[in-house]
Design an enzyme around this catalytic site. Sequence first.
Site, short mmCIF file in Angstrom:
data_model
loop_
_atom_site.label_atom_id
_atom_site.label_comp_id
_atom_site.label_asym_id
_atom_site.label_seq_id
_atom_site.Cartn_x
_atom_site.Cartn_y
_atom_site.Cartn_z
N GLY A 108 -4.96 9.67 -2.96
CA GLY A 108 -4.70 11.00 -1.27
C GLY A 108 -4.70 12.31 -2.61
CG LEU A 109 -2.76 12.82 -6.28
CD1 LEU A 109 -2.55 12.38 -7.81
CD2 LEU A 109 -2.27 13.46 -5.54
CB SER A 110 -8.77 15.52 -3.74
OG SER A 110 -8.04 15.74 -2.13
CG HIS A 148 -4.84 14.47 8.92
ND1 HIS A 148 -6.31 13.74 9.51
CD2 HIS A 148 -4.66 13.42 8.40
CE1 HIS A 148 -6.58 12.43 8.34
NE2 HIS A 148 -5.54 12.60 8.06
CG ASP A 195 -9.53 16.60 0.39
OD1 ASP A 195 -8.42 16.93 0.46
OD2 ASP A 195 -9.83 15.63 0.48
CD GLU A 230 -16.09 13.38 0.69
OE1 GLU A 230 -16.08 13.94 -0.44
OE2 GLU A 230 -14.76 12.44 0.96
N GLY A 242 -7.97 6.61 -4.81
CA GLY A 242 -7.16 6.38 -3.54
C GLY A 242 -5.75 7.41 -3.52
#
Length: 382
Positions: free
Chosen positions: A125-127, A36, A173, A161, A123
């Site tokens: 978190g591995l893009s 973040h 990402d 995106e 979903g």
Amino acid sequence: MNNELYQKVKRNYKAQFSGDPLMVKSAGRINLIGEHVDYNDGFVFPAAIDKSIMVAIEKSSEPHCKAIALDFEETYRFDLKNISKQMNGGWRNYLLGVISELQQRSLPIGNFNMVFAGDIPAGSGLSSSAALENGIVFSLNELFNLGLTKIEMVEISQKSEHSFVGVNCGIMDQYASMFGQKDHFLLLDCRNMKVISYKVDLGTYELVLINTNVQHTLSDSAYNERRTTCEMVAKKLGKKALRDASEHELDAIEKEITAADYQKALFVIQEIARTQRTVSQIKDENMEGVGKLLFESHAGLSNQYKVSCAELDFLVHLAKEDRAVAGARMMGGGFGGCTINLVKKDESQAFTEKVANTYKNKFGVACSIYHVALSDGTHLLN
Ligand code: GLA
């Protein structure tokens, strides 16, 4: 390379359309630390991995385009003259978003057929999203000779995106998925896209990903809210981004913002510093030092930035209790997905078996364990 995935996509393409398609592989990513902070102009430390999206593509002489998502068993026929965001469009919006960005830049593409599939768990978190966007823009760039540079493609993926998926994501990402290098982590300065790649020797340790297999709803709106909060605090500080602020400067405006916003901004400032400290520990080959910083990062993400969840916190708690683990933390946007764990190689199996059992008992769902290799980013295969 996952040869099975390559064969599957190519075989299905030929069965549907005949011809000999271009094949493009686009990588998922992990992030060791620097969470973040990309949309705060900070430093991140990601790597592309050997889980990917495979795209087969060819020009079409039909009066429309056709895309087939093998994993969803769905076919989508569309007209290039009529590109707009679809309500509940799922994967279609990644495709349409990229096309819309190309059209806005007056880059001419014609009709095409496309088949794709992947082995990046959605979903997690591995893009998988960034890998799909990059796979689409890269393959269209090749097919229609658009002359885009990799960094332009990364920007197109990110913009699509924002506008078609509705997540105001940072650049990490898409950058890591596109520019990843086998066996390397990338220290990326998200302000100016300057990068230093590190061939990392983890010594007696290895990285293990543990997927909670949950993705809590509202994670997209929570993400966008975090970004807005950071921008608001930066503005109050008179700074371009939180990257430019010190803890001392933040303390000076503490009374002017809510306690929750103060903690969030503090987390960002600390996480940017933590990422740089992690790179020093990596250079010193001090894995225990790296691990400590991973635990600190998780504590901040959970308690200050509030993007964790019970399942992620539980996995990190189990890691903390186990002497085989130097460090662990949630990875990516949060609210579900994976933890990244730095684990002693020879004790890794015992650790993951214990975690799998304990997690299942506690939440009634199984977690998944992944071992990933650091790999090259988006590229052409033929
Ligand atoms: C998501 C976003 C990234 C980044 C991470 C958190 O993965 O797409 O841009 O902000 O969350 O580090």
